[in-house]
Design an enzyme around this catalytic site. Structure first.
Site, mmCIF file in Angstrom:
data_model
loop_
_atom_site.group_PDB
_atom_site.id
_atom_site.type_symbol
_atom_site.label_atom_id
_atom_site.label_comp_id
_atom_site.label_asym_id
_atom_site.label_seq_id
_atom_site.Cartn_x
_atom_site.Cartn_y
_atom_site.Cartn_z
ATOM 1 N N ASP A 24 0.840 -1.412 0.000
ATOM 2 C CA ASP A 24 0.069 -0.061 -0.072
ATOM 3 C C ASP A 24 0.837 1.325 -0.055
ATOM 4 O O ASP A 24 0.417 2.302 0.679
ATOM 5 C CB ASP A 24 -0.884 -0.219 1.204
ATOM 6 C CG ASP A 24 -1.982 -0.948 1.102
ATOM 7 O OD1 ASP A 24 -1.803 -2.031 0.265
ATOM 8 O OD2 ASP A 24 -2.843 -1.133 1.839
ATOM 9 N N HIS A 68 -10.692 0.949 -2.801
ATOM 10 C CA HIS A 68 -12.067 1.009 -2.257
ATOM 11 C C HIS A 68 -13.079 1.600 -2.943
ATOM 12 O O HIS A 68 -12.627 2.507 -3.560
ATOM 13 C CB HIS A 68 -12.037 1.642 -0.824
ATOM 14 C CG HIS A 68 -11.215 1.038 0.294
ATOM 15 N ND1 HIS A 68 -11.252 -0.193 0.842
ATOM 16 C CD2 HIS A 68 -10.240 1.529 1.093
ATOM 17 C CE1 HIS A 68 -10.367 -0.342 1.751
ATOM 18 N NE2 HIS A 68 -9.761 0.573 2.063
ATOM 19 N N LYS A 126 -6.963 -4.879 -3.170
ATOM 20 C CA LYS A 126 -7.616 -5.306 -1.885
ATOM 21 C C LYS A 126 -8.862 -4.347 -1.558
ATOM 22 O O LYS A 126 -8.383 -3.090 -1.421
ATOM 23 C CB LYS A 126 -6.815 -6.006 -0.924
ATOM 24 C CG LYS A 126 -5.973 -4.881 -0.426
ATOM 25 C CD LYS A 126 -5.094 -5.374 0.616
ATOM 26 C CE LYS A 126 -4.171 -4.369 1.021
ATOM 27 N NZ LYS A 126 -4.721 -3.404 2.010
ATOM 28 N N CYS A 171 -2.012 -2.657 7.526
ATOM 29 C CA CYS A 171 -1.776 -3.597 6.383
ATOM 30 C C CYS A 171 -0.426 -4.338 6.294
ATOM 31 O O CYS A 171 -0.360 -5.557 5.867
ATOM 32 C CB CYS A 171 -2.153 -2.834 5.172
ATOM 33 S SG CYS A 171 -3.905 -2.312 4.914
HETATM 34 C C1 VGL Z 1 -4.637 0.727 5.742
HETATM 35 C C2 VGL Z 1 -6.121 1.454 6.945
HETATM 36 C C3 VGL Z 1 -7.077 1.595 6.113
HETATM 37 C C4 VGL Z 1 -3.219 0.320 5.423
HETATM 38 C C5 VGL Z 1 -5.455 0.513 4.694
HETATM 39 O O1 VGL Z 1 -2.697 0.278 4.114
HETATM 40 O O2 VGL Z 1 -2.531 0.035 6.384
HETATM 41 N N1 VGL Z 1 -4.895 1.112 6.840
HETATM 42 N N2 VGL Z 1 -6.839 1.069 4.752
HETATM 43 ZN ZN ZN Z 2 -8.220 1.169 3.402
#
Ligand code: VGL
Ligand code: ZN
Length: 225
Positions: A24, A68, A126, A171
């Site tokens: 991410d 999302h 995801k 994540c």
């Molecule tokens: C994440 C919170 C919500 C992350 C993603 O990448 O850690 N944290 N969505």
């Molecule tokens: Zn997220």
């Protein structure tokens, strides 16, 4: 336990069956982004170097991408009266609600401009089911629904994974523990990640969770080619 107090391995020699998972590293998680992680951009150059090193050794590099729908249930905006980072628990959602982030097709969901994406051989998206979050790169937050990452890694004969990226307490953490539960040897690259830090004990919780699951801690400088 705090991350800085955890025993780290000194060195690990790269070998056949290793893969790098970069979690991410998207605009919305960078300073100034919608769900900004402090110092989330600080280790980008080192991640780029590591992708080059894995490529040199013909070892797989996989990126994950939080992705999302605009009305995702993890967003505080979907819950009247709630604000970002408010505590919230529902099946597949929580322990807190988030600001709108990583919305499909937006600039915030794109990989960080400083990130060299050339060596990503697979990108696993995801979090695309409205009613379920997916912190882990392997499984959605129901802990059952597969993202396909495990299948990809198996198909490439991967045995050990090195995980880095954002965020350390969400994540990256869940990717690490799910990887360990699935039988991979997992190395958490603690200098190539940074935490959200909400709720207050999220980092300790993540560190303890990883230690319990047998995830090993390593600094990227300890990777031997
Ligand atoms: C994440 C919170 C919500 C992350 C993603 O990448 O850690 N944290 N969505
Ligand atoms: Zn997220």
């Amino acid at each position: 336990m705090e991350l800085k107090d955890v025993r780290h391995l000194d060195t690990v020699q790269l070998q056949k069956g290793d893969a790098l998972i970069v979690v991410d590293m998207q605009n919305d998680f960078m300073p100034g982004g919608a769900l900004a992680v402090e110092k989330g951009d600080a280790f980008t150059a080192q991640v780029n170097e590591l992708t080059a090193l894995f490529k040199e050794h013909d070892l797989p590099v996989v990126f994950t991408q939080d992705w999302h729908p605009p009305d995702h249930d993890s967003f505080a905006s979907q819950h009247p009266g709630k604000r970002a980072f408010d505590a919230y628990e529902a099946p597949g959602i929580g322990p807190v609600l988030w600001p709108d982030h990583a919305v499909q097709g937006t600039n915030g969901a794109e990989f960080y401009r400083g990130l060299d994406t050339r060596r990503a051989q697979a990108v696993i998206r995801k979090g695309y089911h409205k009613n379920k979050d997916s912190y882990s790169g392997f499984l959605e937050n129901d802990h059952v629904t597969e993202t396909g990452l495990d299948g990809y890694l198996r198909g490439r004969n991967v045995k050990r994974v090195f995980v880095c990226g954002l965020a350390a307490d969400y994540c990256v953490y869940f990717t690490a523990v799910d990887g360990a539960a699935k039988g991979y040897e997992v190395f958490f690259l603690s200098d190539l990640t940074s935490p959200v830090g909400s709720p207050q004990d999220s980092v300790k919780n993540a560190v303890n969770g990883m230690r319990q699951k047998g995830v090993r801690f390593l600094k990227s400088t300890g990777i031997r080619r």
